[in-house]
Design a protein around this motif. Structure first.
Motif, PDB file in Angstrom:
ATOM      1  N   GLU A  21      -9.648   2.142  -0.073  1.00  9.20           N
ATOM      2  CA  GLU A  21      -8.882   3.389  -0.038  1.00  9.20           C
ATOM      3  C   GLU A  21      -9.723   4.529   0.519  1.00  9.20           C
ATOM      4  OE1 GLU A  21      -5.852   5.961  -2.844  1.00  9.20           O
ATOM      5  OE2 GLU A  21      -7.377   4.726  -3.818  1.00  9.20           O
ATOM      6  N   LYS A  22     -10.984   4.581   0.125  1.00 13.48           N
ATOM      7  CA  LYS A  22     -11.872   5.628   0.635  1.00 13.48           C
ATOM      8  C   LYS A  22     -12.024   5.514   2.146  1.00 13.48           C
ATOM      9  CE  LYS A  22     -16.497   7.611   0.153  1.00 13.48           C
ATOM     10  NZ  LYS A  22     -17.789   7.567  -0.566  1.00 13.48           N
ATOM     11  N   LEU A  23     -12.198   4.293   2.643  1.00  9.78           N
ATOM     12  CA  LEU A  23     -12.348   4.082   4.081  1.00  9.78           C
ATOM     13  C   LEU A  23     -11.064   4.454   4.830  1.00  9.78           C
ATOM     14  CD1 LEU A  23     -14.267   0.681   4.088  1.00  9.78           C
ATOM     15  CD2 LEU A  23     -15.178   2.908   4.769  1.00  9.78           C
ATOM     16  N   LEU A  24      -9.925   4.074   4.279  1.00 12.84           N
ATOM     17  CA  LEU A  24      -8.656   4.405   4.929  1.00 12.84           C
ATOM     18  C   LEU A  24      -8.460   5.925   4.998  1.00 12.84           C
ATOM     19  CD1 LEU A  24      -6.314   1.722   3.296  1.00 12.84           C
ATOM     20  CD2 LEU A  24      -7.041   1.804   5.703  1.00 12.84           C
ATOM     21  N   SER A  25      -8.829   6.613   3.934  1.00  9.22           N
ATOM     22  CA  SER A  25      -8.697   8.072   3.915  1.00  9.22           C
ATOM     23  C   SER A  25      -9.623   8.708   4.947  1.00  9.22           C
ATOM     24  CB  SER A  25      -9.020   8.612   2.519  1.00  9.22           C
ATOM     25  OG  SER A  25      -8.073   8.164   1.571  1.00  9.22           O
TER      26      SER A  25
ATOM     27  N   PHE B   4       6.757   2.716   6.585  1.00  5.90           N
ATOM     28  CA  PHE B   4       5.941   2.938   7.778  1.00  5.90           C
ATOM     29  C   PHE B   4       6.791   2.860   9.045  1.00  5.90           C
ATOM     30  CE2 PHE B   4       3.431   1.262  11.336  1.00  5.90           C
ATOM     31  CZ  PHE B   4       2.513   2.293  11.476  1.00  5.90           C
ATOM     32  N   GLU B   5       7.667   1.878   9.121  1.00  6.93           N
ATOM     33  CA  GLU B   5       8.529   1.728  10.297  1.00  6.93           C
ATOM     34  C   GLU B   5       9.419   2.963  10.475  1.00  6.93           C
ATOM     35  OE1 GLU B   5       8.943  -3.162  10.344  1.00  6.93           O
ATOM     36  OE2 GLU B   5      10.448  -1.930   9.336  1.00  6.93           O
ATOM     37  N   ALA B   6       9.901   3.505   9.363  1.00  2.76           N
ATOM     38  CA  ALA B   6      10.729   4.706   9.430  1.00  2.76           C
ATOM     39  C   ALA B   6       9.902   5.897   9.905  1.00  2.76           C
ATOM     40  CB  ALA B   6      11.340   4.995   8.062  1.00  2.76           C
ATOM     41  N   ALA B   7       8.643   5.966   9.460  1.00  7.40           N
ATOM     42  CA  ALA B   7       7.768   7.059   9.881  1.00  7.40           C
ATOM     43  C   ALA B   7       7.473   6.983  11.376  1.00  7.40           C
ATOM     44  CB  ALA B   7       6.463   7.023   9.086  1.00  7.40           C
TER      45      ALA B   7
ATOM     46  N   LYS C 228       8.414  -2.929   0.983  1.00  9.89           N
ATOM     47  CA  LYS C 228       8.945  -1.560   0.886  1.00  9.89           C
ATOM     48  C   LYS C 228       8.072  -0.596   1.678  1.00  9.89           C
ATOM     49  CE  LYS C 228       9.974   2.093  -2.472  1.00  9.89           C
ATOM     50  NZ  LYS C 228       9.976   2.449  -3.928  1.00  9.89           N
ATOM     51  N   ARG C 229       6.757  -0.753   1.515  1.00  8.64           N
ATOM     52  CA  ARG C 229       5.824   0.119   2.240  1.00  8.64           C
ATOM     53  C   ARG C 229       5.901  -0.119   3.745  1.00  8.64           C
ATOM     54  NH1 ARG C 229       5.049   4.348  -0.849  1.00  8.64           N
ATOM     55  NH2 ARG C 229       4.375   3.779  -2.944  1.00  8.64           N
TER      56      ARG C 229
ATOM     57  N   ASN D 172       0.881   4.333   6.667  1.00 12.12           N
ATOM     58  CA  ASN D 172      -0.014   3.225   7.003  1.00 12.12           C
ATOM     59  C   ASN D 172      -1.004   2.976   5.863  1.00 12.12           C
ATOM     60  OD1 ASN D 172      -1.416   1.380   9.094  1.00 12.12           O
ATOM     61  ND2 ASN D 172      -3.052   2.760   8.477  1.00 12.12           N
ATOM     62  N   LYS D 173      -1.554   4.055   5.331  1.00  9.30           N
ATOM     63  CA  LYS D 173      -2.489   3.928   4.218  1.00  9.30           C
ATOM     64  C   LYS D 173      -1.807   3.289   3.003  1.00  9.30           C
ATOM     65  CE  LYS D 173      -5.174   6.713   0.974  1.00  9.30           C
ATOM     66  NZ  LYS D 173      -5.571   8.099   0.584  1.00  9.30           N
ATOM     67  N   GLU D 174      -0.600   3.731   2.679  1.00 10.05           N
ATOM     68  CA  GLU D 174       0.102   3.198   1.520  1.00 10.05           C
ATOM     69  C   GLU D 174       0.460   1.719   1.708  1.00 10.05           C
ATOM     70  OE1 GLU D 174       0.434   4.644  -1.391  1.00 10.05           O
ATOM     71  OE2 GLU D 174      -0.722   6.302  -0.533  1.00 10.05           O
ATOM     72  N   PHE D 175       0.773   1.326   2.945  1.00  5.76           N
ATOM     73  CA  PHE D 175       1.053  -0.081   3.216  1.00  5.76           C
ATOM     74  C   PHE D 175      -0.182  -0.930   2.912  1.00  5.76           C
ATOM     75  CE2 PHE D 175       0.510  -3.596   6.268  1.00  5.76           C
ATOM     76  CZ  PHE D 175       1.594  -4.393   5.922  1.00  5.76           C
ATOM     77  N   HIS D 176      -1.331  -0.503   3.425  1.00  2.23           N
ATOM     78  CA  HIS D 176      -2.549  -1.281   3.219  1.00  2.23           C
ATOM     79  C   HIS D 176      -3.011  -1.241   1.764  1.00  2.23           C
ATOM     80  CE1 HIS D 176      -3.318  -2.617   7.281  1.00  2.23           C
ATOM     81  NE2 HIS D 176      -2.975  -1.425   7.719  1.00  2.23           N
ATOM     82  N   MET D 177      -2.754  -0.135   1.083  1.00  2.00           N
ATOM     83  CA  MET D 177      -3.125  -0.087  -0.333  1.00  2.00           C
ATOM     84  C   MET D 177      -2.213  -0.968  -1.179  1.00  2.00           C
ATOM     85  SD  MET D 177      -5.883   1.405  -0.603  1.00  2.00           S
ATOM     86  CE  MET D 177      -5.890   1.202  -2.395  1.00  2.00           C
TER      87      MET D 177
END
Length: 239
Positions: free
Chosen positions: A158-162, A121-124, A116-117, A137-142
């Motif tokens: 999550e901290k690194l991605l942010s 991302f593809e839609a974004a 789903k994530r 992208n962040k939500e996909f990896h999380m």
């Protein structure tokens, strides 16, 4: 609802609007690194007192998106190119470990969430909105990290991605302008496939390649636009 309770509600939530607006502007680079954030000017802009503005800045500071200088003025946090090698080294380790764990421990429900994530991302990507792309992208990896079932590694990741979202914007800009490489979508699909197949070693290899592509394109962007001589050693190859 009484007038008094309405005032309390507004005062209690006013900072959230300021926080979300400034966060989006910082992540999208509409507010560039080093930009001065004056409380009075912001209070006038948002038509509110300085208290919710101050609260928003405190929370942005906790996110490491703004910094307070010795003279107590607040600026948008610089993008520290000099520390990028250490950042990307940590990101590589976190990305590989979380992706490995996801491949080993994922459930069918996890796969649905990751898929789903990926679609989000593809839609974004199709919109060309870099902020939407970096958030997706962040939500996909999380989603991958949560599938790995280790809350400590997921929190670190999550901290690194942010912290890397603004650099990811520059990465997107470089790819769109030069057409060197692709906007992560193909790699995301391959990562999902490896996790679905429970292929831990391939998931590790793909996660490492994913970080390396981000590293190379960000450095190329910086050298092209800022003539910065950034010395980077190669990331360790996936073992």
């Amino acid at each position: 609802m009484s007038d008094e309770s309405e005032v309390k509600r507004i005062r209690g939530t006013g900072w959230k609007s300021v926080y979300e607006t400034l966060r989006n502007e910082i992540l999208s680079l509409a507010l560039p690194p080093g930009q001065l954030l004056d409380e009075m000017t912001l209070a006038e802009r948002f038509d509110m007192s300085r208290s919710p503005v101050r609260e928003a800045l405190i929370r942005l500071g906790a996110d490491e998106l703004v910094v307070t200088l010795s003279n107590r003025s607040t600026i948008v946090a610089p993008i520290e190119v000099a520390t990028f090698p250490k950042y990307v080294e940590a990101l590589d380790i976190a990305q590989r470990m979380n992706t490995r764990l996801a491949a080993a421990l994922r459930t069918e429900a996890d796969l649905k969430t990751i898929a789903k994530r990926l679609k989000i991302f593809e839609a974004a990507v199709k919109t060309g909105n870099h902020l939407a792309m970096s958030e997706a992208n962040k939500e996909f990896h999380m989603a991958i990290a949560h599938a790995g079932k280790n809350q400590y590694l997921a929190s670190f990741y999550e901290k690194l991605l942010s912290q890397g979202q603004r650099m990811l914007h520059l990465h997107f800009e470089y790819l769109e302008r030069t057409h060197e490489g692709y906007l992560l979508t193909d790699e995301h699909t391959l990562m999902l496939d490896a996790i679905r197949d429970k292929n831990v070693e391939l998931a590790d290899e793909l996660a490492h390649a994913h970080t390396r592509q981000f590293q190379d394109n960000f450095i190329n962007f910086m050298r092209e636009n800022y003539t910065t001589d950034v010395a980077l050693g190669p990331l360790r190859a996936a073992e």
